[in-house]
Design an enzyme around this catalytic site. Sequence first.
Site, PDB file in Angstrom:
ATOM      1  CG  ASN A   9      -1.337   1.145   1.488  1.00 41.03           C
ATOM      2  OD1 ASN A   9      -1.966   1.632   0.292  1.00 41.03           O
ATOM      3  ND2 ASN A   9      -2.174   1.143   2.640  1.00 41.03           N
ATOM      4  CD1 TRP A  10       3.599   0.983  -3.171  1.00 37.96           C
ATOM      5  CD2 TRP A  10       3.401   2.630  -4.763  1.00 37.96           C
ATOM      6  NE1 TRP A  10       3.917   0.215  -3.939  1.00 37.96           N
ATOM      7  CE2 TRP A  10       4.268   1.324  -5.266  1.00 37.96           C
ATOM      8  CE3 TRP A  10       3.170   3.960  -6.067  1.00 37.96           C
ATOM      9  CZ2 TRP A  10       4.696   1.800  -6.179  1.00 37.96           C
ATOM     10  CZ3 TRP A  10       3.983   3.314  -6.920  1.00 37.96           C
ATOM     11  CH2 TRP A  10       4.252   2.080  -6.982  1.00 37.96           C
ATOM     12  CE  LYS A  11       0.048   3.088   4.950  1.00 40.98           C
ATOM     13  NZ  LYS A  11      -0.508   3.810   6.382  1.00 40.98           N
ATOM     14  CG  HIS A  94      -6.047   2.317   4.987  1.00 36.85           C
ATOM     15  ND1 HIS A  94      -5.239   3.045   5.891  1.00 36.85           N
ATOM     16  CD2 HIS A  94      -4.752   0.832   5.697  1.00 36.85           C
ATOM     17  CE1 HIS A  94      -3.727   2.197   6.644  1.00 36.85           C
ATOM     18  NE2 HIS A  94      -3.640   1.180   5.879  1.00 36.85           N
ATOM     19  CD  GLU A  96      -3.105   5.294   6.497  1.00 32.21           C
ATOM     20  OE1 GLU A  96      -2.062   5.111   7.337  1.00 32.21           O
ATOM     21  OE2 GLU A  96      -3.029   5.315   5.365  1.00 32.21           O
ATOM     22  CD  GLU A 166      -5.820  -0.977   8.589  1.00 29.86           C
ATOM     23  OE1 GLU A 166      -5.187  -1.075   7.882  1.00 29.86           O
ATOM     24  OE2 GLU A 166      -6.602  -0.258   8.534  1.00 29.86           O
ATOM     25  N   GLY A 172       2.224   2.579  11.065  1.00 30.48           N
ATOM     26  CA  GLY A 172       2.738   3.476  10.437  1.00 30.48           C
ATOM     27  C   GLY A 172       3.914   3.962  11.490  1.00 30.48           C
ATOM     28  CB  SER A 212       4.847  -1.661  11.920  1.00 29.04           C
ATOM     29  OG  SER A 212       4.658  -0.383  11.891  1.00 29.04           O
ATOM     30  N   GLY A 233       2.938  -1.203   4.430  1.00 26.34           N
ATOM     31  CA  GLY A 233       3.415   0.430   4.305  1.00 26.34           C
ATOM     32  C   GLY A 233       4.423   0.283   3.946  1.00 26.34           C
ATOM     33  N   GLY A 234       4.815   0.928   4.939  1.00 22.92           N
ATOM     34  CA  GLY A 234       6.442   1.547   4.577  1.00 22.92           C
ATOM     35  C   GLY A 234       7.464   1.172   3.700  1.00 22.92           C
TER      36      GLY A 234
END
Length: 250
Positions: A9-11, A94, A96, A166, A172, A212, A233-234
């Site tokens: 997930n590049w966000k 998600h 977010e 999640e 994050g 994470s 994510g990251g």
Amino acid sequence: MKNKIIAGNWKMNNNRVQAEALITELIPLVSETKNTVIICVPFTDLCKAVKLTKGTNIHVGAQNCHWKESGAYTGEIAPSMLTELGVEYVVIGHSERRSYFGETDETVLLRTKAALAAGLKPIVCIGETLDERNSGNMEKVLSRQILDGFKDITADELKNIIVAYEPVWAIGTGVTATDEQANDAIAYVRSVFASKYGKTAADKLYIQYGGSMNDKNAEGLLNMPQIDGGLIGGASLVAAKFAAVVNAKK
């Protein structure tokens, strides 16, 4: 034994030039895996991602879609607009989206039904906050998100859905649930689906861990019996790190 489904997930990261560089670097690094590889990129990168991954083992997903096919919904994207581009997957609900943009279990259900109707495969996210976990309400929250967010989802539709557990407190933050915490939570999630759809359907359901997961901890998490993959994510923003997650479980 199931293969794993690893979705990046590049966000809100990477313009088209950056996307091309990342995808080009990633393709050879994951070409030998038997796992399913998905990159969920910003809307502006979708065309580039679909073009670059054609003929490879990388699938492309979006990060959201609306529940209507057209109308006065400024800023939204219809599911059919995604499939027209060649997109196969879409992230829905998600944390977010829930915390920043008012997504609810009800809107998650609407978006999921619309995505399925358009031929997309939704990656539906669920998870508790730290306060909810510490107050002993984790199971209550997860159960509500499943029973309300999947209220009208049929057993046949469930076959085309991936669930991503999640824990919000681990997204994050650099804090990851332990292998055992993640496995136990996903076991509970699977039990709720079993109560709704039966054990066979629940066992076949892919449930990812998101929170994470990275190149350092992926092997331990992916070797847990209940964890069917990861929503990354990251670490998905660095080709070598994402590839390490993809290749952590052969």
